[in-house]
Design an enzyme around this catalytic site. Structure first.
Site, PDB file in Angstrom:
ATOM      1  N   THR A 169       0.845  -1.197   0.000  1.00 21.85           N
ATOM      2  CA  THR A 169       0.000   0.000   0.000  1.00 21.85           C
ATOM      3  C   THR A 169       0.884   1.252   0.000  1.00 21.85           C
ATOM      4  O   THR A 169       2.040   1.221   0.425  1.00 21.85           O
ATOM      5  CB  THR A 169      -0.945   0.033   1.212  1.00 21.85           C
ATOM      6  OG1 THR A 169      -0.190   0.298   2.408  1.00 21.85           O
ATOM      7  CG2 THR A 169      -1.683  -1.296   1.363  1.00 21.85           C
ATOM      8  N   GLY A 170       0.320   2.351  -0.484  1.00 25.95           N
ATOM      9  CA  GLY A 170       1.107   3.577  -0.586  1.00 25.95           C
ATOM     10  C   GLY A 170       2.296   3.401  -1.509  1.00 25.95           C
ATOM     11  O   GLY A 170       3.390   3.905  -1.249  1.00 25.95           O
ATOM     12  N   ALA A 171       2.073   2.703  -2.629  1.00 24.22           N
ATOM     13  CA  ALA A 171       3.180   2.291  -3.495  1.00 24.22           C
ATOM     14  C   ALA A 171       3.569   3.325  -4.543  1.00 24.22           C
ATOM     15  O   ALA A 171       4.525   3.101  -5.285  1.00 24.22           O
ATOM     16  CB  ALA A 171       2.825   0.975  -4.191  1.00 24.22           C
ATOM     17  N   SER A 172       2.856   4.437  -4.627  1.00 21.09           N
ATOM     18  CA  SER A 172       3.096   5.354  -5.741  1.00 21.09           C
ATOM     19  C   SER A 172       4.357   6.187  -5.582  1.00 21.09           C
ATOM     20  O   SER A 172       4.966   6.590  -6.578  1.00 21.09           O
ATOM     21  CB  SER A 172       1.887   6.281  -5.926  1.00 21.09           C
ATOM     22  OG  SER A 172       1.556   6.928  -4.714  1.00 21.09           O
ATOM     23  N   GLY A 206       7.942   7.365  -2.774  1.00 17.71           N
ATOM     24  CA  GLY A 206       8.726   7.186  -1.562  1.00 17.71           C
ATOM     25  C   GLY A 206       9.058   5.757  -1.200  1.00 17.71           C
ATOM     26  O   GLY A 206       9.470   4.945  -2.037  1.00 17.71           O
ATOM     27  N   ILE A 207       8.892   5.448   0.079  1.00 16.03           N
ATOM     28  CA  ILE A 207       9.276   4.134   0.599  1.00 16.03           C
ATOM     29  C   ILE A 207       8.488   3.026  -0.076  1.00 16.03           C
ATOM     30  O   ILE A 207       9.055   1.990  -0.447  1.00 16.03           O
ATOM     31  CB  ILE A 207       9.073   4.089   2.128  1.00 16.03           C
ATOM     32  CG1 ILE A 207       9.973   5.115   2.816  1.00 16.03           C
ATOM     33  CG2 ILE A 207       9.373   2.696   2.668  1.00 16.03           C
ATOM     34  CD1 ILE A 207       9.658   5.328   4.276  1.00 16.03           C
ATOM     35  N   GLY A 208       7.186   3.221  -0.248  1.00 14.31           N
ATOM     36  CA  GLY A 208       6.366   2.184  -0.867  1.00 14.31           C
ATOM     37  C   GLY A 208       6.827   1.845  -2.273  1.00 14.31           C
ATOM     38  O   GLY A 208       6.860   0.671  -2.673  1.00 14.31           O
ATOM     39  N   TYR A 224      -0.388  12.928  13.924  1.00 18.48           N
ATOM     40  CA  TYR A 224       0.408  11.889  13.260  1.00 18.48           C
ATOM     41  C   TYR A 224       0.823  10.803  14.243  1.00 18.48           C
ATOM     42  O   TYR A 224       0.563   9.614  14.023  1.00 18.48           O
ATOM     43  CB  TYR A 224       1.642  12.522  12.618  1.00 18.48           C
ATOM     44  CG  TYR A 224       2.562  11.530  11.955  1.00 18.48           C
ATOM     45  CD1 TYR A 224       2.134  10.767  10.870  1.00 18.48           C
ATOM     46  CD2 TYR A 224       3.870  11.354  12.406  1.00 18.48           C
ATOM     47  CE1 TYR A 224       2.977   9.861  10.252  1.00 18.48           C
ATOM     48  CE2 TYR A 224       4.724  10.449  11.791  1.00 18.48           C
ATOM     49  CZ  TYR A 224       4.273   9.715  10.716  1.00 18.48           C
ATOM     50  OH  TYR A 224       5.118   8.802  10.113  1.00 18.48           O
TER      51      TYR A 224
END
Length: 279
Positions: free
Chosen positions: A30-33, A35-37, A173
């Protein structure tokens, strides 16, 4: 190199070792678009895993999938906003229909906001942070549990800031990320009897689009690639926690010297206010 030595948690930088662990597996990131993902997805695809990519941004996801395919890897795109319950449910149903068996879920999607508690309440930061950092990922993992059998792994891409002490202006956060971290630990105790392992990776500051508005280029931080190598280490070694060497000392210090920590953080807040008045 200095950031890696001082900040970095244990990491898997051996491509052959990672390939032996994940080749042929189907792994959701998830959040693959960005940065880290994105870096995690590239590492897994290079190691011959089939990578399922999900995030809010369809364009970057498709570009990543095309890049993986051009390099001989396998990737599929599933656009979804984890802050929207209806989209989470649709994603769950599609994944369970198209991939009845998953070998791992890398829960990386998240949102970072640094703002005073009063300002945050006006902008509904806590509500939005809980949706993307806690309730959305939790709903997704619960919905995918039937697809996770013995030997499967749930990796939580977390942050050192979920551990005490709490920092000024990070309430939305830290609170939402810490809540999910504890919730997932509880779930891990429940699913271990089924052979499903849960591992949280506590990362220090990492240079990504998300952190860019808060810190200067001179700030000591990991690269997204270094952070991703720590994340995939959770798929290589049978551990439940990956963290920098100093995090346990931070936790111990917060437990033994809470007043010292509180006063130190109060000084940080006063410095922030002084700098704001000078601008």
């Amino acid at each position: 190199m200095l950031a890696r030595l001082l900040l970095s948690p244990p990491a898997c930088r051996d491509a052959a070792l990672l390939r032996r662990a994940v080749a042929g597996q189907t792994i959701l990131v998830t959040g693959a678009s960005f940065g880290i993902g994105r870096e995690v997805a590239l590492l897994l695809a290079e190691a011959d895993a089939k990578v399922l990519l999900t995030a809010r941004s369809l364009g970057p996801l498709q570009e990543l999938a095309d890049l993986i395919a051009a390099r001989g890897g396998q990737a599929e795109v599933y656009r979804a906003d984890l802050a929207q319950p209806a989209e989470v449910e649709a994603l769950i149903q599609r994944l369970r229909a198209e991939h009845p068996k998953l070998d791992a879920v890398v829960s990386n999607a998240g949102r970072s906001i640094r703002r005073s508690a009063y300002s945050a309440s006006e902008k509904r930061d806590l509500e939005r942070s809980l949706a993307i950092n806690f309730s959305g990922p939790a709903a997704l993992i619960l919905g995918l549990l039937p697809s996770l059998g013995s030997g499967s792994v749930i990796v939580n891409v977390s942050t050192v800031s979920v551990k005490p002490p709490g920092g000024p202006r990070w309430g939305s956060y830290q609170g939402s990320k810490a809540g999910f971290d504890l919730w997932l630990a509880c779930l891990g105790a429940e699913v271990q009897a089924s052979g499903v392992r849960v591992c949280s990776v506590y990362l220090p500051l990492t240079r990504t689009r998300m952190s860019a508005p808060t810190y200067s280029a001179a700030t000591l931080a990991l690269s997204a690639r270094d952070a991703a190598q720590s994340v995939v280490d959770a798929l290589v070694r049978p551990v439940s926690r990956i963290a920098p060497w100093w995090l346990a000392w931070q936790e111990l210090g917060a437990l033994l010297f809470p007043n010292v920590m509180r006063r130190a953080l109060g000084l940080v807040e006063r410095l922030d206010r002084w700098q704001e008045r000078r601008r």
